[in-house]
Motif scaffolding. Structure first.
Motif, PDB file in Angstrom:
ATOM      1  N   GLU A 106      -2.691  -3.112  -2.770  1.00 41.11           N
ATOM      2  CA  GLU A 106      -2.689  -3.880  -4.004  1.00 41.11           C
ATOM      3  C   GLU A 106      -1.927  -5.183  -3.832  1.00 41.11           C
ATOM      4  O   GLU A 106      -0.979  -5.290  -3.040  1.00 41.11           O
ATOM      5  CB  GLU A 106      -2.085  -3.071  -5.162  1.00 41.11           C
ATOM      6  N   THR A 132       1.581  -9.988  -9.701  1.00 43.04           N
ATOM      7  CA  THR A 132       0.977  -8.955 -10.497  1.00 43.04           C
ATOM      8  C   THR A 132       1.943  -8.551 -11.595  1.00 43.04           C
ATOM      9  O   THR A 132       3.173  -8.693 -11.452  1.00 43.04           O
ATOM     10  CB  THR A 132       0.605  -7.745  -9.611  1.00 43.04           C
ATOM     11  N   GLN A 172       0.842  -1.186   0.000  1.00 44.43           N
ATOM     12  CA  GLN A 172       0.000   0.000   0.000  1.00 44.43           C
ATOM     13  C   GLN A 172       0.879   1.238   0.000  1.00 44.43           C
ATOM     14  O   GLN A 172       1.621   1.491   0.956  1.00 44.43           O
ATOM     15  CB  GLN A 172      -0.937   0.017   1.202  1.00 44.43           C
ATOM     16  N   ASN A 231      -5.679 -12.611  -5.531  1.00 45.48           N
ATOM     17  CA  ASN A 231      -5.305 -11.204  -5.582  1.00 45.48           C
ATOM     18  C   ASN A 231      -6.257 -10.310  -4.777  1.00 45.48           C
ATOM     19  O   ASN A 231      -6.138  -9.087  -4.826  1.00 45.48           O
ATOM     20  CB  ASN A 231      -5.246 -10.724  -7.028  1.00 45.48           C
TER      21      ASN A 231
END
Length: 125
Positions: A45, A59, A38, A107
């Motif tokens: 995320e 990611t 973050q 996620n």
């Protein structure tokens, strides 16, 4: 359950850091272990995760630069971060979820049951 994240610090762009997440009260090899971050003013995320099988997912923004690994004997998960960029600056959190989490949910922060306290990574340009 306690997840203790450590290893954050200040590093120059292009440098490397390795974060650790030591678990107690929960077995990392039986859990999906995720890393999230973050940045100031932004939402938390997903960074990546490691499954009980040892398989990993990341990611797109960290693929090829970050690697998640696990030491079952130490009950610890690691996040090796290479080629760091200023945009990687954030508080990094480790999290533990059910070992049967499916790929499409890994996620999502809400899929994880337990969270560490976070460790700050600052990348200077």
């Amino acid at each position: 359950v306690q997840l203790q994240a450590s290893g954050g610090g200040l590093v120059q762009a292009g440098g490397s850091l390795r974060l650790s997440c030591a678990a107690s009260g929960r077995t990392v090899s039986s859990s999906v272990m995720g890393w999230f971050r973050q940045a100031p003013g932004k939402e938390r995320e997903f960074v990546g995760a490691i499954r009980p099988s040892g398989g990993t997912t990341y990611t797109d923004s960290v693929k090829g630069r970050f690697t998640i690994s696990r030491d079952n004997a130490e009950n610890t998960v690691y996040l090796q971060m290479n080629s760091l960029k200023p945009e990687d600056t954030a508080v990094y959190y480790c999290a533990a979820g059910n070992g049967r989490l499916i790929m499409s949910t890994m996620n999502r922060a809400g899929a994880y049951d337990d969270w560490g306290q976070g460790t700050l990574v600052t990348v200077s340009s």
